[in-house]
Design a protein around this motif. Sequence first.
Motif, short mmCIF file in Angstrom:
data_model
loop_
_atom_site.label_atom_id
_atom_site.label_comp_id
_atom_site.label_asym_id
_atom_site.label_seq_id
_atom_site.Cartn_x
_atom_site.Cartn_y
_atom_site.Cartn_z
N THR A 1 1.63 0.77 -7.75
CA THR A 1 2.88 1.31 -7.21
C THR A 1 2.73 1.81 -5.78
O THR A 1 3.71 2.21 -5.15
CB THR A 1 3.39 2.48 -8.08
OG1 THR A 1 2.36 3.47 -8.17
CG2 THR A 1 3.76 2.00 -9.47
N GLY A 2 1.50 1.78 -5.24
CA GLY A 2 1.27 2.20 -3.87
C GLY A 2 1.00 3.69 -3.74
O GLY A 2 1.06 4.45 -4.70
N LEU A 3 0.67 4.10 -2.52
CA LEU A 3 0.38 5.51 -2.26
C LEU A 3 1.61 6.37 -2.54
O LEU A 3 1.51 7.46 -3.09
CB LEU A 3 -0.07 5.69 -0.79
CG LEU A 3 -1.33 4.91 -0.39
CD1 LEU A 3 -1.61 5.12 1.10
CD2 LEU A 3 -2.52 5.33 -1.22
N VAL B 1 0.84 -1.20 0.00
CA VAL B 1 0.00 0.00 0.00
C VAL B 1 0.87 1.25 0.00
O VAL B 1 0.61 2.23 -0.72
CB VAL B 1 -0.95 0.00 1.22
CG1 VAL B 1 -1.58 1.38 1.41
CG2 VAL B 1 -2.05 -1.03 1.02
N GLY B 2 1.93 1.26 0.80
CA GLY B 2 2.81 2.41 0.84
C GLY B 2 3.67 2.55 -0.40
O GLY B 2 4.06 3.65 -0.77
N PHE C 1 0.53 2.44 9.10
CA PHE C 1 -0.52 3.16 9.82
C PHE C 1 -1.85 3.14 9.06
O PHE C 1 -2.91 3.08 9.68
CB PHE C 1 -0.07 4.60 10.09
CG PHE C 1 0.96 4.70 11.18
CD1 PHE C 1 0.57 4.67 12.51
CD2 PHE C 1 2.31 4.80 10.88
CE1 PHE C 1 1.51 4.74 13.53
CE2 PHE C 1 3.25 4.86 11.89
CZ PHE C 1 2.86 4.84 13.22
N VAL C 2 -1.80 3.16 7.72
CA VAL C 2 -3.03 3.07 6.94
C VAL C 2 -3.73 1.74 7.21
O VAL C 2 -4.94 1.69 7.47
CB VAL C 2 -2.74 3.22 5.42
CG1 VAL C 2 -3.97 2.83 4.60
CG2 VAL C 2 -2.33 4.65 5.10
N ILE C 3 -2.99 0.64 7.16
CA ILE C 3 -3.56 -0.68 7.39
C ILE C 3 -4.07 -0.80 8.83
O ILE C 3 -5.17 -1.30 9.08
CB ILE C 3 -2.54 -1.78 7.09
CG1 ILE C 3 -2.20 -1.82 5.60
CG2 ILE C 3 -3.05 -3.15 7.55
CD1 ILE C 3 -3.37 -2.16 4.70
N GLY D 1 7.08 4.85 2.44
CA GLY D 1 5.81 4.24 2.11
C GLY D 1 5.46 3.11 3.06
O GLY D 1 4.30 2.92 3.42
N ALA D 2 6.48 2.33 3.47
CA ALA D 2 6.24 1.23 4.41
C ALA D 2 5.70 1.75 5.73
O ALA D 2 4.79 1.16 6.33
CB ALA D 2 7.54 0.45 4.63
#
Length: 337
Positions: free
Chosen positions: A329-331, A259-260, A273-275, A267-268
């Motif tokens: 590619t993620g956020l 996601v990151g 924190f998003v998850i 991004g990690a």
Amino acid sequence: MTDFLNAIVALSNFVLIPGAAYGAQLALGALGVTLIYGILRFSNFAHGDTMAFGTMATILVTWGLQSIGISFGFLPTALIALPIGIAITGLLLLGTDRAIYRFYRKQKAAPVVLVIVSIGVMFVMNGLVRFIIGVGDVNFADGARFVINAREFKEMTGLDEGLALRSTTLITLVTAAIAVALLFWFLNKTRTGKSMRAFSDNEDLALLSGINPERVVAVTWLIVAALATTAGVLYGLDKSFKAFTYFQLLLPIFAAAIVGGLGNPLGAIAGGFVIAFSEVLITYAWKKVLVYLMPENLEPSGLVQLLSTDYKFAVSFAILIIVLLFKPTGLFKGQSV
């Protein structure tokens, strides 16, 4: 106004604070995944069980220290044992790389081959941890349990809701912040860290520049051992240790990294924190908060829970699928370290 403050306290107690602690744990785990992907160029499915092994090693050292009367006062004794757990895990990962991964690396094996190999390593590690420490829950947190408990908070504020801040939550946030700061300092300020970044950006050019690939690989595994063990110990202190739980954590950790933006350390962290907050927000029963915010005649009778906590890993999976479909590619754009 009092009802609004009670709602904020309830939200903090059950969503914001637990979500922040869980997010920090996932972020550390996702950093290990993204480092391996960015530098060694494969997805390590044994990462969850690496966390389990590191936590198990730390628990065994903790028990040894406690048996001879050594403790850390109001802090968990596991914090003293953590460096030893990291060292043991580092030796395991270096040995695994030398015995298994290095052969495939020299053969220039495709990344999918290394992924399959890591799945085999995952099962071996999982079996080893279960054989040594068992399959049951292990609670190894000692020291002070709370920084502030609900009763003290109610007495101080006069509110109906009590805020309970556990010591393990504060330790998680502080330790994770220190670990992330040290990692970014190492990658950006030290010669070895710069070599790792160069190797990640362009392996062939790095080799022509005289960078020793085996040294880069060894340092990467040691950093991964430190991140995985720290994440595993913090999660175990915050909840409890159970070998199979860490196998299940592999999904939200990979989801956080993807996601990151897989391969992107920032991004990690963001993905973690998003998850974490997605899982907590969707599985939380909102009745307790809404009772304070809504008029009495509109107060909900049910729990107002979108999904049961049994399905929290399904939230990670759903977010992962959505990101892979619409923004692979993620956020943050996935890139080298």
